[in-house]
Design a protein around this motif. Structure first.
Motif, PDB file in Angstrom:
ATOM      1  N   TYR A   9       0.743  -1.587   0.045  1.00 13.12           N
ATOM      2  CA  TYR A   9       0.022  -0.424  -0.040  1.00 13.12           C
ATOM      3  C   TYR A   9       0.608   1.253  -0.337  1.00 13.12           C
ATOM      4  O   TYR A   9       2.231   1.262   0.394  1.00 13.12           O
ATOM      5  N   ASN A  10       0.088   2.049  -0.853  1.00  4.94           N
ATOM      6  CA  ASN A  10       0.808   3.468   0.028  1.00  4.94           C
ATOM      7  C   ASN A  10      -0.873   4.255   0.945  1.00  4.94           C
ATOM      8  O   ASN A  10      -1.224   3.419   0.940  1.00  4.94           O
ATOM      9  N   GLU A  11      -0.410   5.334   0.942  1.00  4.15           N
ATOM     10  CA  GLU A  11      -1.407   6.239   2.192  1.00  4.15           C
ATOM     11  C   GLU A  11      -3.026   6.263   1.581  1.00  4.15           C
ATOM     12  O   GLU A  11      -3.694   5.734   2.263  1.00  4.15           O
ATOM     13  N   GLU A  12      -2.897   6.176  -0.109  1.00  2.00           N
ATOM     14  CA  GLU A  12      -4.467   6.230  -0.873  1.00  2.00           C
ATOM     15  C   GLU A  12      -4.596   5.530  -1.186  1.00  2.00           C
ATOM     16  O   GLU A  12      -5.743   5.372  -1.022  1.00  2.00           O
ATOM     17  N   PHE A  17      -8.316   1.430   1.207  1.00  2.00           N
ATOM     18  CA  PHE A  17      -8.772  -0.091   1.751  1.00  2.00           C
ATOM     19  C   PHE A  17      -9.813  -0.173   2.523  1.00  2.00           C
ATOM     20  O   PHE A  17     -10.869  -0.498   2.833  1.00  2.00           O
ATOM     21  N   LEU A  18      -9.299   1.179   3.184  1.00  2.00           N
ATOM     22  CA  LEU A  18     -10.269   1.285   4.733  1.00  2.00           C
ATOM     23  C   LEU A  18     -11.653   1.835   4.006  1.00  2.00           C
ATOM     24  O   LEU A  18     -12.943   1.275   4.660  1.00  2.00           O
ATOM     25  N   GLU A  19     -11.992   2.198   3.637  1.00  2.00           N
ATOM     26  CA  GLU A  19     -13.422   2.926   2.837  1.00  2.00           C
ATOM     27  C   GLU A  19     -14.468   1.668   1.849  1.00  2.00           C
ATOM     28  O   GLU A  19     -16.022   2.277   2.764  1.00  2.00           O
ATOM     29  N   ASN A  33      -8.098  11.316   8.719  1.00  2.00           N
ATOM     30  CA  ASN A  33      -7.390  12.690   9.435  1.00  2.00           C
ATOM     31  C   ASN A  33      -6.025  12.140   9.741  1.00  2.00           C
ATOM     32  O   ASN A  33      -4.649  12.772   9.915  1.00  2.00           O
ATOM     33  N   GLN A  34      -6.076  10.927  10.321  1.00  2.00           N
ATOM     34  CA  GLN A  34      -4.863  11.218  11.952  1.00  2.00           C
ATOM     35  C   GLN A  34      -4.423  10.415  10.094  1.00  2.00           C
ATOM     36  O   GLN A  34      -2.371  10.577  10.495  1.00  2.00           O
ATOM     37  N   ILE A  35      -4.121   9.684   9.739  1.00  2.00           N
ATOM     38  CA  ILE A  35      -2.781   8.904   8.671  1.00  2.00           C
ATOM     39  C   ILE A  35      -2.667   9.972   7.645  1.00  2.00           C
ATOM     40  O   ILE A  35      -1.231   9.752   7.793  1.00  2.00           O
ATOM     41  N   ASP A  36      -3.922  11.487   7.226  1.00  2.00           N
ATOM     42  CA  ASP A  36      -3.192  12.946   6.738  1.00  2.00           C
ATOM     43  C   ASP A  36      -1.861  13.602   7.755  1.00  2.00           C
ATOM     44  O   ASP A  36      -0.717  13.538   7.010  1.00  2.00           O
ATOM     45  N   ILE A  37      -2.061  13.241   9.232  1.00  2.00           N
ATOM     46  CA  ILE A  37      -1.152  14.158  10.081  1.00  2.00           C
ATOM     47  C   ILE A  37       0.039  14.004  10.638  1.00  2.00           C
ATOM     48  O   ILE A  37       0.844  13.939   9.833  1.00  2.00           O
ATOM     49  N   PHE A  38      -0.244  11.481   9.990  1.00  2.00           N
ATOM     50  CA  PHE A  38       1.009  11.176  10.672  1.00  2.00           C
ATOM     51  C   PHE A  38       2.435  11.243   9.495  1.00  2.00           C
ATOM     52  O   PHE A  38       3.738  11.447   9.168  1.00  2.00           O
ATOM     53  N   SER A  39       1.474  11.301   7.796  1.00  2.00           N
ATOM     54  CA  SER A  39       2.281  11.198   6.577  1.00  2.00           C
ATOM     55  C   SER A  39       3.015  12.498   6.739  1.00  2.00           C
ATOM     56  O   SER A  39       3.955  12.604   5.836  1.00  2.00           O
ATOM     57  N   GLU A  40       2.128  13.757   7.166  1.00  2.00           N
ATOM     58  CA  GLU A  40       2.619  14.865   6.706  1.00  2.00           C
ATOM     59  C   GLU A  40       3.896  15.305   7.714  1.00  2.00           C
ATOM     60  O   GLU A  40       4.494  15.766   7.729  1.00  2.00           O
ATOM     61  N   ASP A  41       4.190  15.142   9.092  1.00  2.00           N
ATOM     62  CA  ASP A  41       4.462  15.381  10.208  1.00  2.00           C
ATOM     63  C   ASP A  41       5.446  14.415  10.821  1.00  2.00           C
ATOM     64  O   ASP A  41       6.727  14.253  11.883  1.00  2.00           O
ATOM     65  N   GLY A  42       5.526  12.724  10.199  1.00  2.00           N
ATOM     66  CA  GLY A  42       6.204  11.864  10.539  1.00  2.00           C
ATOM     67  C   GLY A  42       6.254  10.830   9.491  1.00  2.00           C
ATOM     68  O   GLY A  42       6.588  11.255   7.978  1.00  2.00           O
TER      69      GLY A  42
END
Length: 249
Positions: A9-12, A17-19, A33-42
């Motif tokens: 997988y990648n993030e999208e 898959f979760l959808e 939203n948490q996936i986006d936050i951890f992808s951008e900041d971590g």
């Protein structure tokens, strides 16, 4: 309901898959939203159907863990350097209904060096057609001073040191049964505040949908919840009792 889907997988792709996996819109948006936050900041990594994320900074670190194993979904994540902890689960129960649980605990750092803890529990059940049939919400708050050999609680606010429970049952005919229970420990409200109500059905005026709840007799609530009467009998008998009370007044 679920399919064993082992691939990279990648993030999208993982969101897609979760959808198809998650049934609750709000929970889905929260996790995305948490996936986006951890992808951008971590940093995020994948292991089959599982996702792991971590954010490290000078003040501490936060983590994100999403696992789907043996038809069981679980998501854990932290915010505020571990002071806000969230646990979300989704599992299939009897008759292909879906049960969702969310638990959240926040440990606040108060300016006056007092301690404050808030705990929230959210429970939802969807039927096999992804229609909400039950929702429960429990919130408790503790505000106190942690001394060397004792704990001293605050009493200067109605919103401190209390709990509130609310349950809703969404009936097939469109009716909603509501139950509320609350208590404030140290602010003058020493008795439990308990309330039963029912909404016969929603109505629309062309601009929005509205719900009008009326008092529900406790005995009728118990009879309905234990399967001794149906919703039509509950509504009719409750209407008769409410009219009798109005006449007496």
């Amino acid at each position: 309901m679920f399919k064993n889907n082992k691939k990279s997988y990648n993030e999208e792709a993982y969101k897609k898959f979760l959808e198809g996996l998650l049934v609750d819109k709000d929970i889905k948006e929260e996790i995305f939203n948490q996936i986006d936050i951890f992808s951008e900041d971590g940093k995020i990594s994948f292991d089959g159907n599982n996702l792991y994320g971590k954010i490290i900074n000078k003040k501490g670190n936060d983590h994100l863990e999403i696992r789907y194993e043996n038809e069981y979904f679980v998501c854990n994540y932290t915010k505020w350097n571990g002071r806000n902890i969230v646990n979300i689960t989704q599992i299939e129960i009897k008759n292909k209904n879906i049960k969702i649980d969310k638990k959240e605990k926040i440990e606040y750092i108060c300016p006056d060096n007092k301690n404050e803890t808030t705990i929230e529990y959210l429970e939802k059940i969807y039927d096999s057609k992804n229609k909400l049939i039950y929702k429960s919400y429990l919130k408790g708050n503790s505000s106190y001073d942690s001394l060397e050999n004792s704990v001293v609680y605050k009493s200067d606010s109605f919103w401190s040191n209390n709990f509130m429970l609310e349950k809703n049952w969404y009936i097939e005919n469109g009716s909603i049964i509501n139950y509320k229970l609350s208590k404030s420990y140290f602010n003058g409200q020493y008795d439990l505040n308990e309330n039963y109500s029912v909404c016969p059905g929603s109505y629309s005026d062309g601009f929005g949908k509205y719900y009008n709840f009326i008092n529900l007799d406790e005995d009728l609530f118990n009879l309905f919840m234990t399967g001794q009467i149906n919703i039509e009998q509950l509504l009719e008998q409750n209407k008769t009792k409410e009219n009798s009370k109005k006449k007496l007044k």
